[in-house]
Design a protein around this motif. Sequence first.
Motif, mmCIF file in Angstrom:
data_model
loop_
_atom_site.group_PDB
_atom_site.id
_atom_site.type_symbol
_atom_site.label_atom_id
_atom_site.label_comp_id
_atom_site.label_asym_id
_atom_site.label_seq_id
_atom_site.Cartn_x
_atom_site.Cartn_y
_atom_site.Cartn_z
ATOM 1 N N ILE A 101 0.851 -1.186 0.000
ATOM 2 C CA ILE A 101 0.000 0.000 0.000
ATOM 3 C C ILE A 101 0.891 1.241 0.000
ATOM 4 N N ARG A 102 0.456 2.251 -0.689
ATOM 5 C CA ARG A 102 1.186 3.523 -0.694
ATOM 6 C C ARG A 102 0.506 4.491 0.261
ATOM 7 N N SER A 103 1.236 5.522 0.614
ATOM 8 C CA SER A 103 0.748 6.417 1.667
ATOM 9 C C SER A 103 -0.426 7.278 1.218
ATOM 10 N N ASN A 104 -0.721 7.290 -0.077
ATOM 11 C CA ASN A 104 -1.874 8.069 -0.546
ATOM 12 C C ASN A 104 -3.176 7.249 -0.477
ATOM 13 N N MET A 105 -3.084 6.056 0.111
ATOM 14 C CA MET A 105 -4.248 5.198 0.255
ATOM 15 C C MET A 105 -4.444 4.858 1.728
ATOM 16 N N ASP A 106 -5.692 4.555 2.099
ATOM 17 C CA ASP A 106 -6.006 4.130 3.466
ATOM 18 C C ASP A 106 -6.253 2.636 3.544
ATOM 19 N N LYS A 107 -6.622 2.058 2.427
ATOM 20 C CA LYS A 107 -7.049 0.656 2.441
ATOM 21 C C LYS A 107 -6.770 0.046 1.079
ATOM 22 N N ARG A 108 -6.377 -1.208 1.125
ATOM 23 C CA ARG A 108 -6.191 -1.928 -0.127
ATOM 24 C C ARG A 108 -6.565 -3.377 0.116
ATOM 25 N N GLN A 109 -7.289 -3.935 -0.834
ATOM 26 C CA GLN A 109 -7.750 -5.316 -0.653
ATOM 27 C C GLN A 109 -7.145 -6.229 -1.693
ATOM 28 N N GLY A 110 -6.846 -7.443 -1.227
ATOM 29 C CA GLY A 110 -6.407 -8.480 -2.128
ATOM 30 C C GLY A 110 -7.309 -9.686 -1.955
ATOM 31 N N GLN A 111 -6.792 -10.831 -2.321
ATOM 32 C CA GLN A 111 -7.577 -12.043 -2.151
ATOM 33 C C GLN A 111 -7.490 -12.484 -0.696
ATOM 34 N N ARG A 112 -8.552 -12.373 0.024
ATOM 35 C CA ARG A 112 -8.672 -12.725 1.460
ATOM 36 C C ARG A 112 -7.851 -11.829 2.378
ATOM 37 N N VAL A 113 -7.114 -10.886 1.854
ATOM 38 C CA VAL A 113 -6.315 -9.998 2.699
ATOM 39 C C VAL A 113 -6.670 -8.535 2.439
ATOM 40 N N THR A 114 -6.574 -7.763 3.512
ATOM 41 C CA THR A 114 -6.805 -6.328 3.436
ATOM 42 C C THR A 114 -5.733 -5.647 4.256
ATOM 43 N N VAL A 115 -5.159 -4.592 3.718
ATOM 44 C CA VAL A 115 -4.207 -3.797 4.481
ATOM 45 C C VAL A 115 -4.842 -2.437 4.743
ATOM 46 N N LEU A 116 -4.723 -2.004 5.983
ATOM 47 C CA LEU A 116 -5.222 -0.697 6.378
ATOM 48 C C LEU A 116 -4.052 0.161 6.837
ATOM 49 N N LEU A 117 -4.058 1.413 6.425
ATOM 50 C CA LEU A 117 -2.995 2.342 6.788
ATOM 51 C C LEU A 117 -3.601 3.552 7.469
ATOM 52 N N ASN A 118 -3.152 3.836 8.668
ATOM 53 C CA ASN A 118 -3.582 5.018 9.404
ATOM 54 C C ASN A 118 -2.370 5.900 9.600
ATOM 55 N N LYS A 119 -2.234 6.896 8.766
ATOM 56 C CA LYS A 119 -1.041 7.748 8.805
ATOM 57 C C LYS A 119 -1.037 8.664 10.016
#
Lengths: 115, 114
Positions: A50-68
């Motif tokens: 995930i890049r810092s211009n995003m808060d959330k990104r989803q893949g297959q069964r996985v999700t990454v969340l970023l709280n800057k």
Amino acid sequence: GESVGLHLPTLSVQEGDNSIINCAYSNSASDYFIWYKQESGKGPQFIIDIRSNMDKRQGQRVTVLLNKTVKHLSLQIAATQPGDSAVYFCAENLGIQGGSEKLVFGKGTKLTVNP
Amino acid sequence: EPEVTQTPSHQVTQMGQEVILRCVPISNHLYFYWYRQILGQKVEFLVSFYNNEISEKSEIFDDQFSVERPDGSNFTLKIRSTKLEDSAMYFCASSLVRRGGEQYFGPGTRLTVT
């Protein structure tokens, strides 16, 4: 300074449950983040980024969340399976404008999935 | 799916000896890296390499270490005079982009210095 750390060294879940693995980072200039999975005797395997211009990104069964705001990263694994048992690392990079190529890794969280 | 390969999988050497760890990065990648992981610790960056020269190195990468791309496919890490504290897993990685992109890791070489 720049450092990446993990809140919990171990996590044990039941098969089918959702897993959440957390990561704190201290370098507010970091622009790019990756989650890697490392199985015993193997090298780190890319899961999601995930890049810092995003808060959330989803893949297959996985999700990454970023709280800057609080410099926090999490990896959510849906319907955890025994094959998900591994050590999970977050890593950060200063990104395209940051002038550094290295990934800075956290210490890792060991996920154990119980059948 | 293309992958990074490393040889040997395990290297045992005596203190003071030279070792060369070998890697074959993914064929169309241009950027190459070495990392190490001491047992139970974080993966640590050692060095990055592009266009036949070092582009970045960490404080760990002192004069005992060197890297080389001797031909169009191999990427090597040499430790000239190994110390006990060099015992670790050494991972090679490669990437398509220089910064802010995925680095693909090999399976690692376990170096044991006795």
